[in-house]
Design a protein around this motif. Structure first.
Motif, PDB file in Angstrom:
ATOM      1  N   GLY A   1       0.809  -1.226   0.000  1.00  0.00           N
ATOM      2  CA  GLY A   1       0.000   0.000   0.000  1.00  0.00           C
ATOM      3  C   GLY A   1       0.842   1.275   0.000  1.00  0.00           C
ATOM      4  O   GLY A   1       1.853   1.394  -0.693  1.00  0.00           O
ATOM      5  N   ILE A   2       0.403   2.201   0.822  1.00  0.00           N
ATOM      6  CA  ILE A   2       1.041   3.528   0.862  1.00  0.00           C
ATOM      7  C   ILE A   2       2.497   3.400   1.328  1.00  0.00           C
ATOM      8  O   ILE A   2       3.395   4.052   0.780  1.00  0.00           O
TER       9      ILE A   2
ATOM     10  N   ASP B   1       6.900  -5.542  15.426  1.00  0.00           N
ATOM     11  CA  ASP B   1       5.559  -5.032  15.711  1.00  0.00           C
ATOM     12  C   ASP B   1       5.765  -3.743  16.502  1.00  0.00           C
ATOM     13  O   ASP B   1       6.294  -3.780  17.614  1.00  0.00           O
TER      14      ASP B   1
ATOM     15  N   TYR C   1     -10.278   5.046  15.474  1.00  0.00           N
ATOM     16  CA  TYR C   1      -9.350   5.473  14.408  1.00  0.00           C
ATOM     17  C   TYR C   1      -9.280   7.005  14.337  1.00  0.00           C
ATOM     18  O   TYR C   1      -8.205   7.591  14.263  1.00  0.00           O
TER      19      TYR C   1
ATOM     20  N   LYS D   1      -6.047   9.296  14.858  1.00  0.00           N
ATOM     21  CA  LYS D   1      -5.525  10.120  13.754  1.00  0.00           C
ATOM     22  C   LYS D   1      -5.611  11.613  14.075  1.00  0.00           C
ATOM     23  O   LYS D   1      -4.839  12.408  13.544  1.00  0.00           O
TER      24      LYS D   1
ATOM     25  N   PHE E   1      -9.321   9.446   0.238  1.00  0.00           N
ATOM     26  CA  PHE E   1      -9.560   8.115  -0.333  1.00  0.00           C
ATOM     27  C   PHE E   1      -8.381   7.755  -1.240  1.00  0.00           C
ATOM     28  O   PHE E   1      -8.183   8.357  -2.287  1.00  0.00           O
TER      29      PHE E   1
HETATM   30  P1  NAD Z   1      -2.398  -1.016   4.649  1.00  0.00           P
HETATM   31  O1  NAD Z   1      -3.281  -1.739   5.604  1.00  0.00           O
HETATM   32  O2  NAD Z   1      -2.385  -1.448   3.232  1.00  0.00           O
HETATM   33  O3  NAD Z   1      -0.889  -1.000   5.191  1.00  0.00           O
HETATM   34  C1  NAD Z   1      -0.559  -0.755   6.538  1.00  0.00           C
HETATM   35  C2  NAD Z   1       0.737  -1.473   6.867  1.00  0.00           C
HETATM   36  O4  NAD Z   1       1.032  -1.264   8.250  1.00  0.00           O
HETATM   37  C3  NAD Z   1       0.641  -2.975   6.621  1.00  0.00           C
HETATM   38  O5  NAD Z   1       1.762  -3.399   5.891  1.00  0.00           O
HETATM   39  C4  NAD Z   1       0.655  -3.536   8.040  1.00  0.00           C
HETATM   40  O6  NAD Z   1       1.222  -4.829   8.125  1.00  0.00           O
HETATM   41  C5  NAD Z   1       1.486  -2.488   8.788  1.00  0.00           C
HETATM   42  N1  NAD Z   1       1.237  -2.571  10.223  1.00  0.00           N
HETATM   43  C6  NAD Z   1       0.029  -2.655  10.849  1.00  0.00           C
HETATM   44  N2  NAD Z   1       0.213  -2.804  12.168  1.00  0.00           N
HETATM   45  C7  NAD Z   1       1.552  -2.801  12.403  1.00  0.00           C
HETATM   46  C8  NAD Z   1       2.347  -2.938  13.559  1.00  0.00           C
HETATM   47  N3  NAD Z   1       1.801  -3.093  14.769  1.00  0.00           N
HETATM   48  N4  NAD Z   1       3.695  -2.912  13.423  1.00  0.00           N
HETATM   49  C9  NAD Z   1       4.268  -2.761  12.200  1.00  0.00           C
HETATM   50  N5  NAD Z   1       3.555  -2.633  11.063  1.00  0.00           N
HETATM   51  C10 NAD Z   1       2.207  -2.654  11.159  1.00  0.00           C
HETATM   52  O7  NAD Z   1      -2.803   0.515   4.803  1.00  0.00           O
HETATM   53  P2  NAD Z   1      -2.626   1.732   3.778  1.00  0.00           P
HETATM   54  O8  NAD Z   1      -3.907   1.968   3.117  1.00  0.00           O
HETATM   55  O9  NAD Z   1      -1.394   1.570   2.955  1.00  0.00           O
HETATM   56  O10 NAD Z   1      -2.423   2.918   4.851  1.00  0.00           O
HETATM   57  C11 NAD Z   1      -1.163   3.411   5.257  1.00  0.00           C
HETATM   58  C12 NAD Z   1      -1.392   4.535   6.263  1.00  0.00           C
HETATM   59  O11 NAD Z   1      -2.215   5.540   5.694  1.00  0.00           O
HETATM   60  C13 NAD Z   1      -2.095   4.091   7.541  1.00  0.00           C
HETATM   61  O12 NAD Z   1      -1.585   4.817   8.638  1.00  0.00           O
HETATM   62  C14 NAD Z   1      -3.541   4.469   7.269  1.00  0.00           C
HETATM   63  O13 NAD Z   1      -4.267   4.640   8.461  1.00  0.00           O
HETATM   64  C15 NAD Z   1      -3.359   5.758   6.500  1.00  0.00           C
HETATM   65  N6  NAD Z   1      -4.504   6.129   5.659  1.00  0.00           N
HETATM   66  C16 NAD Z   1      -4.867   5.403   4.567  1.00  0.00           C
HETATM   67  C17 NAD Z   1      -5.936   5.807   3.764  1.00  0.00           C
HETATM   68  C18 NAD Z   1      -6.384   5.060   2.530  1.00  0.00           C
HETATM   69  O14 NAD Z   1      -7.312   5.522   1.839  1.00  0.00           O
HETATM   70  N7  NAD Z   1      -5.781   3.955   2.161  1.00  0.00           N
HETATM   71  C19 NAD Z   1      -6.643   6.962   4.115  1.00  0.00           C
HETATM   72  C20 NAD Z   1      -6.241   7.691   5.232  1.00  0.00           C
HETATM   73  C21 NAD Z   1      -5.168   7.272   5.987  1.00  0.00           C
END
Ligand code: NAD
Length: 468
Positions: free
Chosen positions: A240-241, A283, A375, A379, A406
């Motif tokens: 992901g991001i 973790d 959440y 945040k 999004f």
């Molecule tokens: P995702 O779920 O695809 O990736 C999150 C990553 O964090 C995963 O690889 C997961 O294994 C890792 N992770 C979770 N818990 C962990 C822990 N305890 N220790 C180490 N690693 C851990 O999420 P994403 O969509 O790529 O989001 C990335 C960030 O952006 C997050 O903080 C999310 O809240 C934020 N965000 C995403 C969106 C969206 O639209 N996708 C929107 C707003 C905010």
């Protein structure tokens, strides 16, 4: 997850169907393609209110770019900026303008009271229809908190309303509008933000306000590899991001430590191998995690420059139905772990001079969201943490947050289709962002020339209708 509607609506049949049904017709966004790509091309028009000081920096940056520069000839201060070496051609605004601009940049820092707002109208009224698709509007004002006179503060605050409305008008063509609020004397800190907001790197950032303070001396950066020699930690980097942040920081020259939970190691290795990054299984909520991270940094590098707190989780339930562990985990991963990791890295003096800390908030943290009390609390706490820390960091270190809207990831692909479609379309650009849009904004924060960008929360959300 691909946006099939975006593809369909850009076919001849799709265009006609959307028009006749009154449906949104999002324009495909142009994103950054090559490291040596000019940050802006085409014709750019600049202008300024009388007495504005940022225009000469803007002129210098753009004169050295691939763009052809024009300045609104009715504005006095532009004569000064022309003298200071910018190659802008004068363009009268009171005649029919027969060209399209890839960007319109207006320096309003000279405004003294609200009557001066007329200069904003005078510049944009004859030119806004001349903004090309995927164009950029950038307005520069003075940070209202630094204005002593209420009438001056009002004028500069008013720019926020102006830019947010312009963003909603130009978004239909895939264009963006953003505001830079400068502290007096921060002109030298402008360059990295001008470059970011005029370039395709900010394709999904619109309606945003960035405060630029005087900061430490901005370091000129290598435009092709601005992060060369820097070491970056990216949490949650296996997908992901986070994966995109790791790839983007590496593209810009950084060496990356990618961190994720042990079950994600196979995926993390796949992200780290092509960028020659180091994978760390951890973790971040484990009480030993901060020390383990510090030890890992010491084992492989002497210190760390960029700390990107990306790891995040959602555990959605309405408040009355929410089990205690949903609350605890969400606060621990999204908020508390970040504080503890930073504390340890700083305590051990591993965060180097001119270091960067970037946290990921969310528009849910700004606007709140049904079923996400945990959440949104976490945040929003991230925003409080960043704003408080920004006043404490030393040695040229900055801390900022990104609040994504999004973004097309596995997290959003798992949403029910109606919520997913609403999330995609309810923004000025009528489409979802890509992970790289968040990553590009983080790379801008991390740029050595972004010293004056501290304590900001910029939304990467296509100017979502949710939140402010
Ligand atoms: P995702 O779920 O695809 O990736 C999150 C990553 O964090 C995963 O690889 C997961 O294994 C890792 N992770 C979770 N818990 C962990 C822990 N305890 N220790 C180490 N690693 C851990 O999420 P994403 O969509 O790529 O989001 C990335 C960030 O952006 C997050 O903080 C999310 O809240 C934020 N965000 C995403 C969106 C969206 O639209 N996708 C929107 C707003 C905010």
């Amino acid at each position: 997850m691909s946006d099939r509607y975006l593809k369909f609506v850009n076919t001849p049949l799709g265009k006609t169907a959307a028009q006749s049904l009154g449906l949104p017709a999002p324009v495909p966004l142009k994103r950054w393609k090559r490291a040596d790509q000019p940050f802006i091309e085409g014709d750019v028009l600049i202008g300024a209110a009388n007495g504005s000081k940022a225009i000469s920096t803007v002129g210098k940056v753009l004169s050295a770019s691939a763009a052809k520069l024009f300045h609104a000839s009715t504005v006095d201060t532009l004569n000064d900026s022309s003298k200071s070496g910018n190659k802008a051609e004068a363009l009268p605004l009171n005649v029919d303008i027969d060209r399209k601009f890839s960007a319109l940049v207006f320096d309003a820092t000279g405004m003294k009271d609200t009557t001066d707002l007329k200069a904003v109208y005078d510049f944009f009224h004859p030119t806004i229809r001349k903004l090309a698709g995927n164009g950029r509007v950038v307005v520069i004002g003075q940070d209202p908190t630094t204005c002593r006179q209420p009438a001056k503060a009002a004028a500069h605050q008013a720019l926020e309303g102006f830019v947010r409305s312009v963003g909603k008008e130009v978004g239909k063509k895939g264009s963006t509008a953003n505001l830079l609020w400068m502290a007096p004397g921060a002109e030298q800190q402008l360059e990295s933000s001008i470059r970011f907001f005029l370039s395709p790197r900010s394709a999904y950032v619109s309606g945003q306000v960035t405060r630029i303070s005087k900061g430490a001396t901005a370091h000129a950066s290598n435009p092709v590899a601005p992060l060369a020699g820097k070491v970056a930690l990216v949490t949650g980097a296996s997908r992901g991001i986070g994966a995109s942040i790791a790839e983007t920081l590496s593209r810009d020259g950084a060496t990356v430590i990618g961190l994720d939970i042990p079950p994600a190691m196979e995926d993390l290795q796949k992200v780290m191998a092509p960028i020659k990054g180091k994978a760390m299984a951890c973790d971040i909520t484990d009480e030993k995690a901060p020390k383990q991270i510090a030890d890992f940094v010491k084992e492989h590098f002497e210190g760390i420059d960029l700390v990107i707190h990306n790891a995040g989780i959602t555990r959605d339930k309405t408040l009355g139905n929410m089990p205690e562990h949903f609350w605890d985990m969400t606060i621990a991963v999204n908020l508390t772990a970040e504080e503890l990791i930073d504390e340890e890295l700083m305590h051990q003096e591993l965060l180097r001079e001119n270091g960067r800390i970037v946290c990921i908030s969310s528009i849910s943290g700004i606007a709140g969201n049904f079923g996400q009390t945990n959440y949104s609390t976490a945040k929003c706490g991230v925003i409080g943490y960043v704003e408080a820390m920004a006043k404490q960091v030393k040695n040229g270190v900055t801390i900022n947050a990104i609040a994504p809207g999004f973004i097309e990831t596995q997290m959003t692909a798992a949403m029910p289709i109606t919520i997913r479609e609403a999330g995609r379309r309810m923004n000025s650009l009528s489409q979802g962002g890509l992970p790289v849009d968040v990553a590009e904004a983080i790379a801008w924060y991390c740029n050595p020339a972004s010293n004056g960008v501290n304590g900001n929360v910029v939304r990467v959300c296509g100017q979502s209708l949710i939140g402010k």
